[in-house]
Structure formats: structure tokens, C-alpha cells
Design a protein around this motif. Structure first.
Motif, short mmCIF file in Angstrom:
data_model
loop_
_atom_site.label_atom_id
_atom_site.label_comp_id
_atom_site.label_asym_id
_atom_site.label_seq_id
_atom_site.Cartn_x
_atom_site.Cartn_y
_atom_site.Cartn_z
N ASP A 179 0.77 -1.14 -0.06
CA ASP A 179 0.14 0.05 -0.04
C ASP A 179 0.67 1.15 -0.07
O ASP A 179 0.69 2.08 -0.74
N ILE A 180 1.93 1.32 0.77
CA ILE A 180 2.91 2.30 0.79
C ILE A 180 3.43 2.61 -0.43
O ILE A 180 3.53 3.70 -1.13
N LEU A 181 4.12 1.25 -1.03
CA LEU A 181 4.61 1.65 -2.43
C LEU A 181 3.80 1.95 -3.35
O LEU A 181 4.34 2.68 -4.33
N SER A 182 2.60 1.87 -3.46
CA SER A 182 1.77 2.20 -4.49
C SER A 182 1.52 3.68 -4.40
O SER A 182 1.17 4.34 -5.65
N ARG A 183 1.96 4.31 -3.29
CA ARG A 183 1.93 5.75 -3.46
C ARG A 183 3.14 6.74 -3.77
O ARG A 183 3.38 7.65 -3.94
N HIS A 184 4.44 5.70 -4.10
CA HIS A 184 5.68 6.27 -4.46
C HIS A 184 6.09 5.70 -5.50
O HIS A 184 6.22 4.29 -5.58
N ALA A 185 6.69 6.47 -6.61
CA ALA A 185 7.07 5.99 -7.78
C ALA A 185 8.55 5.90 -7.76
O ALA A 185 9.33 5.53 -8.76
N ASN A 186 9.10 6.19 -6.72
CA ASN A 186 10.89 6.29 -6.87
C ASN A 186 11.42 5.11 -6.18
O ASN A 186 12.57 5.03 -6.09
N VAL A 187 10.70 3.99 -6.05
CA VAL A 187 11.28 2.91 -5.33
C VAL A 187 11.96 1.80 -6.55
O VAL A 187 11.33 1.43 -7.40
N ASP A 188 13.27 1.91 -6.64
CA ASP A 188 14.05 1.12 -7.82
C ASP A 188 13.66 -0.37 -7.54
O ASP A 188 13.71 -1.00 -8.49
N ARG A 189 14.05 -0.77 -6.32
CA ARG A 189 13.94 -2.33 -6.07
C ARG A 189 13.99 -2.68 -4.70
O ARG A 189 14.21 -1.67 -3.74
N ILE A 190 13.51 -3.90 -4.41
CA ILE A 190 13.60 -4.22 -3.04
C ILE A 190 14.63 -5.37 -2.79
O ILE A 190 14.68 -6.22 -3.67
N VAL A 191 15.42 -5.42 -1.78
CA VAL A 191 16.48 -6.52 -1.63
C VAL A 191 16.16 -7.24 -0.32
O VAL A 191 15.83 -6.57 0.69
N ALA A 192 16.62 -8.65 -0.26
CA ALA A 192 16.35 -9.14 1.07
C ALA A 192 17.05 -10.40 1.17
O ALA A 192 17.90 -10.57 0.27
N GLY A 193 17.08 -10.96 2.19
CA GLY A 193 17.85 -12.13 2.55
C GLY A 193 16.97 -13.24 3.09
O GLY A 193 15.76 -13.72 2.51
N HIS A 194 17.22 -14.07 4.03
CA HIS A 194 16.38 -14.97 4.77
C HIS A 194 16.19 -16.29 4.12
O HIS A 194 16.24 -17.34 5.03
N VAL A 195 15.87 -16.31 3.00
CA VAL A 195 15.43 -17.53 2.26
C VAL A 195 16.70 -18.34 1.66
O VAL A 195 16.56 -19.45 1.23
N HIS A 196 18.04 -17.97 1.83
CA HIS A 196 19.21 -18.70 1.59
C HIS A 196 19.14 -19.12 -0.04
O HIS A 196 19.78 -20.15 -0.22
N ARG A 197 18.61 -18.56 -0.90
CA ARG A 197 18.45 -18.75 -2.28
C ARG A 197 18.49 -17.40 -3.03
O ARG A 197 17.85 -16.46 -2.61
N SER A 198 18.72 -17.44 -4.25
CA SER A 198 18.49 -16.28 -5.17
C SER A 198 17.02 -16.55 -5.76
O SER A 198 16.83 -17.54 -6.20
N MET A 199 16.08 -15.50 -5.58
CA MET A 199 14.93 -15.38 -5.94
C MET A 199 14.51 -14.06 -6.54
O MET A 199 15.27 -13.17 -6.10
N GLN A 200 13.57 -14.08 -7.45
CA GLN A 200 13.40 -12.84 -8.11
C GLN A 200 11.68 -12.77 -8.07
O GLN A 200 10.90 -13.67 -8.36
N GLY A 201 11.08 -11.75 -7.62
CA GLY A 201 9.74 -11.60 -7.61
C GLY A 201 9.25 -9.91 -7.95
O GLY A 201 10.15 -9.30 -8.14
N ARG A 202 7.97 -9.82 -7.51
CA ARG A 202 7.67 -8.51 -7.52
C ARG A 202 6.77 -8.03 -6.27
O ARG A 202 5.91 -8.93 -5.86
N LEU A 203 6.70 -6.79 -5.97
CA LEU A 203 5.58 -6.48 -5.11
C LEU A 203 4.79 -5.06 -5.90
O LEU A 203 5.50 -4.01 -5.68
N GLY A 204 3.79 -5.44 -6.32
CA GLY A 204 3.30 -4.19 -7.30
C GLY A 204 4.38 -3.98 -8.57
O GLY A 204 4.60 -4.97 -9.15
N ALA A 205 4.86 -2.74 -8.50
CA ALA A 205 5.67 -2.48 -9.83
C ALA A 205 7.06 -2.58 -9.37
O ALA A 205 7.92 -2.62 -10.40
N VAL A 206 7.37 -2.92 -8.31
CA VAL A 206 8.67 -3.04 -7.83
C VAL A 206 9.35 -4.42 -7.82
O VAL A 206 8.72 -5.31 -7.18
N PRO A 207 10.55 -4.60 -8.56
CA PRO A 207 11.08 -5.82 -8.40
C PRO A 207 11.67 -6.20 -7.09
O PRO A 207 11.94 -5.30 -6.34
#
Length: 266
Positions: A179-207
Motif C-alpha cells: 500500500d505504501i509503495l503504491s503511493r511512491h514511484a521512486n522505489v527502484d527495487r527491494i532486496v532481502a535475505g532470509h531464504v538462503h537462495r537467489s529468488m526474483q519476484g515483484r511487489l506491485g511494480a517493484v522488483p
């Protein structure tokens, strides 16, 4: 050009102790530091996206500092579900990016990129959740940085992995973040860890990209009754690079181990 190296889930143990009583996670993290120091293009910054330790003990955080000492570029640390906020603060209290109270959310300007780190940990539990205070902080930071490209970092990725035993410990309030990201167009990407693997997905328009561990990699088992398992697949890190102009951002998966080459292919 701006370059940020991301490593994750290093699971450092006290000196002489093994991760899960069988893997020398400290030695593997030390090799990751050697790999980062040896890059032809020196990163502007190194970000470690959580699970710095395995049990959150003072001895483990002391070991993290010792192993990080040879790193030649600035760095920042984020907590994961295996970390302890109090012990992390005490061990790295001299670092200016670290908040003195509450969640360990912080922002850092790195070249042309504004890094916003969100603390998704829930003390005493392994799943993730963004507190109301963290979400409010993010909204404020995004509004105040509308003229910059933003990379958001968190430990728990904001998507379902499809691996049943991983998704038991995922991020609980993904919709609030979306919901917060939907109001801001300046987020280039989200990066994370936790899963001990390389994964790619999206949250709305953000990779959304996840970084492998420097230790073991979690098995991609998708059956509902799958048993948890890990493998000694090649440890790796992510190298995020931005040039000038739109469309210039790219993230590279880089292996820590050395391989034969370069080969004389035309």
C-alpha cells in the motif's frame, strides 16, 4: 556509477564453533570478504541483510566485527530473525547508521542511491513483520526522497516463495508495505535475505530480489509435505549497479568460489 554489494545470512558462530555443528560459516564469511576486496570494480558500499549470527550472542557479534575488520569499503548491518537487537546495538554502537532505540530502521545515501533499511524482525520469533513505526518511518522517508532512486532492504522478502517450510516464516504484513509503495514511484527495487537462495519476484511494480547465503543454500522443494533441507551449493552475493539515466540499474549474482577461466572463447 553506484555499486552496492549485498551479502546475507552469514550465521557467524563463536570462534571455533560450527554452524549447525557441521559447517564452518566463519571461514565461508571470511572468503566472502576476500572476494569483495578482490573485485575489479570496488563497491561503494557493502550491505549485510541479516542473520549476522546464529544465536545472537555477544561472542558471535564480537566474531562478526573481527571477520569484518579486513573489509576495505564502508558497510552496514541489518538484523535477521537469528539476531538480537540489544546485542547488535551493543556490538556496533559506534556505527552512526544504527538507531539508538526501537526498530533498527535506517537510511544511507550511497552515490545516486538512497538506501532505506527496514527492520522486519519480531523478537523471539522467526517470521517477519513491519511494525507500525517502521511503516510510518518508510512513508516519511519515501516522501522526503522523491528526487532520488530508492533501494529498500529488509531481511524477510515480501513475497511467498512457494517452498512450504520457508513460507511458514515469511513476512506477515506484505499488503501494508504494498500500500505504501503504491503511493511512491521512486522505489527502484527491494532486496532481502532470509531464504538462503537467489529468488526474483515483484511487489506491485517493484522488483524484489533475494540474496543467497554465504553458508548453506535452502533446497527448492515445493511439495506441501516437503521436509526442510539445505545443500552446500556455491555461496554467492549480489552486486547492484546503477549508471546514469533510467533503465541503468542491474543486479548481478556473483559466486564467491573461484572457477577455471577466463577461457579463450571468441
Amino acid at each position: 556509477m553506484t555499486v552496492i554489494a549485498q551479502i546475507s545470512d552469514i550465521h557467524v558462530r563463536p570462534k571455533g564453533r560450527l554452524y549447525q555443528d557441521r559447517i564452518d560459516s566463519n571461514a565461508m564469511f571470511a572468503r566472502a570478504i576476500v572476494a569483495l576486496n578482490g573485485l575489479e570494480t570496488v563497491p561503494d558500499f557493502v550491505l549485510i541483510t541479516g542473520d549476522l549470527t546464529d544465536e545472537g550472542s555477544p561472542a558471535e557479534y564480537a566474531m562478526v566485527r573481527e571477520l569484518l575488520a579486513p573489509l576495505r569499503v564502508p558497510y552496514a548491518l541489518m538484523p535477521g530473525n537469528h539476531d538480537d537487537r540489544v546485542q547488535l546495538r551493543e556490538a556496533f554502537g559506534d556505527h552512526p547508521w544504527l538507531p539508538r532505540e526501537g526498530e533498527l530502521d535506517f537510511g544511507v545515501d550511497i552515490g545516486s542511491i538512497r538506501l532505506l533499511a527496514l527492520d522486519s524482525t519480531v523478537p523471539g520469533f522467526h517470521h517477519g513483520e513491519l511494525s507500525a513505526a517502521s511503516l510510518q518511518w518508510l512513508e516519511h522517508e519515501l516522501a522526503a526522497s522523491e528526487d532520488k532512486r530508492i533501494m529498500i532492504a529488509m531481511h524477510h522478502p515480501p513475497f511467498s516463495t512457494g517452498i512450504p517450510y520457508l513460507d511458514l516464516y515469511g513476512l506477515a504484513n506484505v499488503d501494508a508495505l504494498a500500500d505504501i509503495l503504491s503511493r511512491h514511484a521512486n522505489v527502484d527495487r527491494i532486496v532481502a535475505g532470509h531464504v538462503h537462495r537467489s529468488m526474483q519476484g515483484r511487489l506491485g511494480a517493484v522488483p524484489v530480489l533475494t540474496c543467497p547465503s554465504t553458508t548453506t543454500q535452502i533446497a527448492a522443494r515445493f511439495k506441501p509435505d516437503a521436509d526442510p533441507a539445505s545443500y552446500l551449493e556455491p555461496p554467492a552475493y549480489l552486486l547492484h549497479r546503477w549508471g546514469e539515466g533510467k533503465g541503468s540499474g542491474v543486479s548481478h549474482l556473483c559466486y564467491i568460489e573461484t572457477f577455471d577461466g577466463p577461457l579463450p572463447f571468441a
